[in-house]
Design a protein around this motif. Structure first.
Motif, PDB file in Angstrom:
ATOM      1  N   ALA A  23       9.324 -55.687   3.292  1.00  0.00           N
ATOM      2  CA  ALA A  23       7.997 -56.101   3.747  1.00  0.00           C
ATOM      3  C   ALA A  23       8.124 -57.296   4.674  1.00  0.00           C
ATOM      4  O   ALA A  23       8.876 -58.244   4.399  1.00  0.00           O
ATOM      5  CB  ALA A  23       7.125 -56.459   2.552  1.00  0.00           C
ATOM      6  N   ILE A  24       7.416 -57.253   5.802  1.00  0.00           N
ATOM      7  CA  ILE A  24       7.473 -58.337   6.786  1.00  0.00           C
ATOM      8  C   ILE A  24       6.074 -58.676   7.262  1.00  0.00           C
ATOM      9  O   ILE A  24       5.114 -57.931   7.035  1.00  0.00           O
ATOM     10  CB  ILE A  24       8.332 -57.940   8.001  1.00  0.00           C
ATOM     11  CG1 ILE A  24       7.728 -56.702   8.682  1.00  0.00           C
ATOM     12  CG2 ILE A  24       9.788 -57.673   7.599  1.00  0.00           C
ATOM     13  CD1 ILE A  24       8.355 -56.373  10.017  1.00  0.00           C
ATOM     14  N   ASP A  25       5.959 -59.806   7.910  1.00  0.00           N
ATOM     15  CA  ASP A  25       4.725 -60.189   8.583  1.00  0.00           C
ATOM     16  C   ASP A  25       4.970 -60.003  10.079  1.00  0.00           C
ATOM     17  O   ASP A  25       5.728 -60.761  10.696  1.00  0.00           O
ATOM     18  CB  ASP A  25       4.392 -61.646   8.275  1.00  0.00           C
ATOM     19  CG  ASP A  25       3.039 -62.046   8.849  1.00  0.00           C
ATOM     20  OD1 ASP A  25       2.503 -61.298   9.685  1.00  0.00           O
ATOM     21  OD2 ASP A  25       2.526 -63.116   8.455  1.00  0.00           O
ATOM     22  N   PRO A  26       4.378 -58.988  10.710  1.00  0.00           N
ATOM     23  CA  PRO A  26       4.656 -58.700  12.120  1.00  0.00           C
ATOM     24  C   PRO A  26       4.327 -59.868  13.049  1.00  0.00           C
ATOM     25  O   PRO A  26       4.875 -59.943  14.154  1.00  0.00           O
ATOM     26  CB  PRO A  26       3.754 -57.491  12.426  1.00  0.00           C
ATOM     27  CG  PRO A  26       3.468 -56.880  11.093  1.00  0.00           C
ATOM     28  CD  PRO A  26       3.430 -58.015  10.130  1.00  0.00           C
ATOM     29  N   ALA A  27       3.471 -60.767  12.606  1.00  0.00           N
ATOM     30  CA  ALA A  27       3.124 -61.894  13.460  1.00  0.00           C
ATOM     31  C   ALA A  27       4.229 -62.941  13.490  1.00  0.00           C
ATOM     32  O   ALA A  27       4.215 -63.836  14.340  1.00  0.00           O
ATOM     33  CB  ALA A  27       1.816 -62.525  12.971  1.00  0.00           C
ATOM     34  N   ILE A  28       5.156 -62.852  12.562  1.00  0.00           N
ATOM     35  CA  ILE A  28       6.215 -63.867  12.469  1.00  0.00           C
ATOM     36  C   ILE A  28       7.598 -63.270  12.712  1.00  0.00           C
ATOM     37  O   ILE A  28       8.427 -63.852  13.406  1.00  0.00           O
ATOM     38  CB  ILE A  28       6.184 -64.545  11.081  1.00  0.00           C
ATOM     39  CG1 ILE A  28       4.840 -65.249  10.865  1.00  0.00           C
ATOM     40  CG2 ILE A  28       7.328 -65.530  10.942  1.00  0.00           C
ATOM     41  CD1 ILE A  28       4.701 -65.876   9.499  1.00  0.00           C
ATOM     42  N   ALA A  29       7.883 -62.091  12.148  1.00  0.00           N
ATOM     43  CA  ALA A  29       9.224 -61.505  12.201  1.00  0.00           C
ATOM     44  C   ALA A  29       9.493 -60.862  13.555  1.00  0.00           C
ATOM     45  O   ALA A  29       8.637 -60.171  14.115  1.00  0.00           O
ATOM     46  CB  ALA A  29       9.389 -60.474  11.096  1.00  0.00           C
ATOM     47  N   ASP A  30      10.682 -61.096  14.086  1.00  0.00           N
ATOM     48  CA  ASP A  30      11.097 -60.503  15.351  1.00  0.00           C
ATOM     49  C   ASP A  30      11.884 -59.229  15.029  1.00  0.00           C
ATOM     50  O   ASP A  30      13.119 -59.220  14.985  1.00  0.00           O
ATOM     51  CB  ASP A  30      11.967 -61.501  16.126  1.00  0.00           C
ATOM     52  CG  ASP A  30      12.307 -61.011  17.526  1.00  0.00           C
ATOM     53  OD1 ASP A  30      11.894 -59.880  17.873  1.00  0.00           O
ATOM     54  OD2 ASP A  30      12.994 -61.737  18.259  1.00  0.00           O
ATOM     55  N   ILE A  31      11.155 -58.122  14.805  1.00  0.00           N
ATOM     56  CA  ILE A  31      11.792 -56.892  14.338  1.00  0.00           C
ATOM     57  C   ILE A  31      12.609 -56.203  15.432  1.00  0.00           C
ATOM     58  O   ILE A  31      13.377 -55.293  15.148  1.00  0.00           O
ATOM     59  CB  ILE A  31      10.736 -55.923  13.778  1.00  0.00           C
ATOM     60  CG1 ILE A  31       9.686 -55.597  14.845  1.00  0.00           C
ATOM     61  CG2 ILE A  31      10.084 -56.508  12.535  1.00  0.00           C
ATOM     62  CD1 ILE A  31       8.673 -54.566  14.402  1.00  0.00           C
TER      63      ILE A  31
END
Length: 586
Positions: free
Chosen positions: A388-396
């Motif tokens: 689980a990630i936060d798309p606003a923070i993680a550089d996927i």
């Protein structure tokens, strides 16, 4: 923010159901043999009738090992190239016997004073006698050759063979037979008669050694330099007196249980270390490889109980000679108890089982747990679907991987480069005095550089993401997935005056970022500037545009008139920078 996180976790839960089904399909793959492969693949794998015959033998009988090839160590399960000097000690014939560290001078300096309660009085000992009351006596009485002490007005009293603990009562009873009333008696063993014991057999320094009767056998053996590790027995040490065996000592009882019961020594006694008995070499997944000596009554189970196995050992490789024919046998550990061991046998214990699950770790910008237990065939995409990630923070888009095997290969490659550097330049001859002085300075530079470079620990970074997405590779146990956090900065490091992070600006050039960090230092190599992407990719600065999250790494230049030497060190510096993202200064 909480609602966003809940949405992320719900999406992760749904993905997990899909992933679980996919992993079950992946994990249910049936193991194949060579016979299950297509014929064109079998042809490449089986090119000789000898190999086919070996496979057939493995199906019907005990496996027979082929002669180990050079740089292959069957004893520790290591195959392929082996670094020089990395061979197991048993390969060089230097495997030590169990107990080899026992005699290192730790016993010879601890002579007994003979005053322990169990000491038996011998001729030549000195006894202090004090009597007061109806009669006064204060003397030091020697024990004569007949084992008596002579007390005035009492006569001879037999004390030889009496323990120190019983001596006082014995003398008191003898005195009270003459003075029954109003007499107090006190005795003390003041000193004991020195003795000499012969130590012979398979010891390093046979000879005649001094001590006292209560000294331990270890005291005398240590004075003789200990047991010969090649020929001597740790289990058959005879205490001989007047041609008769008083006792046979087994030092394994002392090493394993702290027990060393032995009779008191007398002058002229002999300690005889017998020739070593049957020996079995033990290596593999054990705490330490040793040669273990066996006695006639011991079994394979006794040996296993003595050897400290590593957790998870499942099999034993048993090699030996049956009459004159060498043989090998590969057994499950539970079946090893029925094996009969013989002199010269070799045992290699192995953790020989395939794990069904592996552990994968996550670092960087993510939500939830940091470690995942997944099937050993799981892919990177399958694991990512559960993170689980936060798309606003993680550089996927810049995900990377750290892998232990890659770090080991990077370090091995670096050490090999350093070895070649030393070999090439430290032994180079000089034809003139001036050239010799230059060589000395270069040698100092190389030695300092090599010493510092050998301390570098590569990170094992594997680039799995690029502009086309994230590669779906198979995971390995111990992999660490790095999910970087979105960054609005550019880090400038290496040979600049003030290494620091600078806010990203699309209108700034490479020179602008370097100028913001104080400019080049006097050691900077302006022709070797690297750009390290957040995904671990490393590019030359001339070939790429600077993006947010990048790191600009300026390498140092090598000051040397020897262009070949400067080129070699520069290549190693580049190699270190790729493996560690660090500019190693000279």
């Amino acid at each position: 923010m909480c609602a966003a996180k809940n949405t992320v976790f719900k999406r992760g839960t749904a993905m997990f159901v899909t992933l679980a089904a996919a992993l079950l399909v992946t994990h249910s793959v049936i193991a194949q043999s060579f016979a299950d492969l297509p014929s064109n693949q079998r042809a490449a794998a089986l090119q000789s009738s000898q190999v086919q015959q070996l496979l057939n033998d493995n199906q019907n009988s005990t496996p027979t090992l082929a002669t180990p090839q050079q740089n292959t160590n069957w004893q520790v399960g290591r195959y392929g190239p082996v670094q020089p000097g990395a061979a197991d000690q048993s390969e060089a014939g230097s495997m030590l016997p169990f107990g080899a560290d026992l005699f290192s001078g730790g016993f010879r300096g601890l002579r007994s004073d003979g005053l322990n309660p169990d000491y038996k009085v011998l001729p030549g000992d000195q006894i202090t006698l004090r009597i007061w009351g109806a009669v006064e006596v204060d003397r030091v009485l020697p024990v004569d050759a007949q084992g008596n002490i002579f007390i005035p007005a009492v006569g001879p009293v037999k004390v030889m063979g009496t323990s120190h603990q019983q001596l006082d009562n014995l003398v008191r009873n003898a005195v009270r037979q003459v003075y029954p009333d109003n007499v107090q008696v006190y005795t003390n063993l003041q000193g004991v008669q020195p003795i000499a014991v012969f130590v012979t057999g398979y010891v390093r320094l046979p000879g005649r050694y001094a001590g006292v009767p209560a000294d331990s056998a270890l005291f005398f053996l240590d004075q003789a330099g200990g047991i010969d590790n090649t020929l001597g027995s740790y289990r058959q040490i005879k205490h001989i007196r007047d041609g008769e065996i008083v006792q046979t000592l087994d030092l394994y009882q002392f090493l394993l249980h702290g027990q060393l019961a032995h009779s008191q020594f007398k002058n002229g006694d002999t300690l005889l270390v017998e020739q070593r008995g049957d020996v079995v070499q033990v290596s593999g997944d054990v705490a330490r490889s040793y040669q273990y000596e066996l006695i006639a009554t011991e079994t394979a189970t006794d040996l296993v109980n003595r050897v400290q196995l590593k957790p998870g050992v499942t099999h034993v490789l048993h090699r030996g000679i049956n009459a004159t024919t060498p043989y090998s046998d590969y057994l499950q550990l539970q079946n090893f108890a029925a094996v009969s061991l013989a002199n010269g046998d070799e045992l290699v214990f192995s953790v020989d089982q395939q794990i069904s699950n592996i552990v994968v770790q996550v670092e960087g910008s993510f939500l939830g747990q940091s470690r995942f237990i997944v099937p050993r065939h799981a892919s990177l995409q399958q694991v990512l679907n559960n993170i689980a990630i936060d798309p606003a923070i993680a550089d996927i888009s810049n995900i990377s991987l750290r892998r232990v095997s890659i770090a080991e290969r990077q370090r091995a490659s670096l050490l090999e480069s350093l070895r070649r550097l030393e070999t090439t330049y430290l032994g180079a001859p000089s034809s003139t005095v001036e050239e010799s002085a230059i060589r000395v300075r270069e040698a100092e530079l190389i030695s300092q550089f090599v010493q510092k470079a050998r301390q570098v620990q590569p990170n094992g970074r594997l680039v799995v993401a690029d502009d086309n997405g994230v590669a779906d590779i198979r995971m390995q146990d111990g992999d660490v997935i790095t999910i970087p956090e979105l960054s609005d900065a550019v880090l400038v490091s290496g040979e600049v005056f003030v290494p620091q992070s600078v806010v990203f600006n699309a209108n700034k050039s490479l020179s602008d970022y370097i100028a913001a960090a104080g400019g080049y230092s006097q050691h900077a190599d302006k022709g070797r500037i690297l750009v390290v992407r957040p995904n671990g990719e490393i590019r030359l600065a001339d070939d790429v545009e600077i993006r947010s999250g990048d790191e600009i790494l300026i390498l140092p230049k090598v000051s040397s008139k020897n262009l070949e030497l400067a080129s070699s060190i520069s290549q190693i510096l580049y190699q270190i920078a790729v493996a560690t993202k660090v500019a190693l200064d000279l």
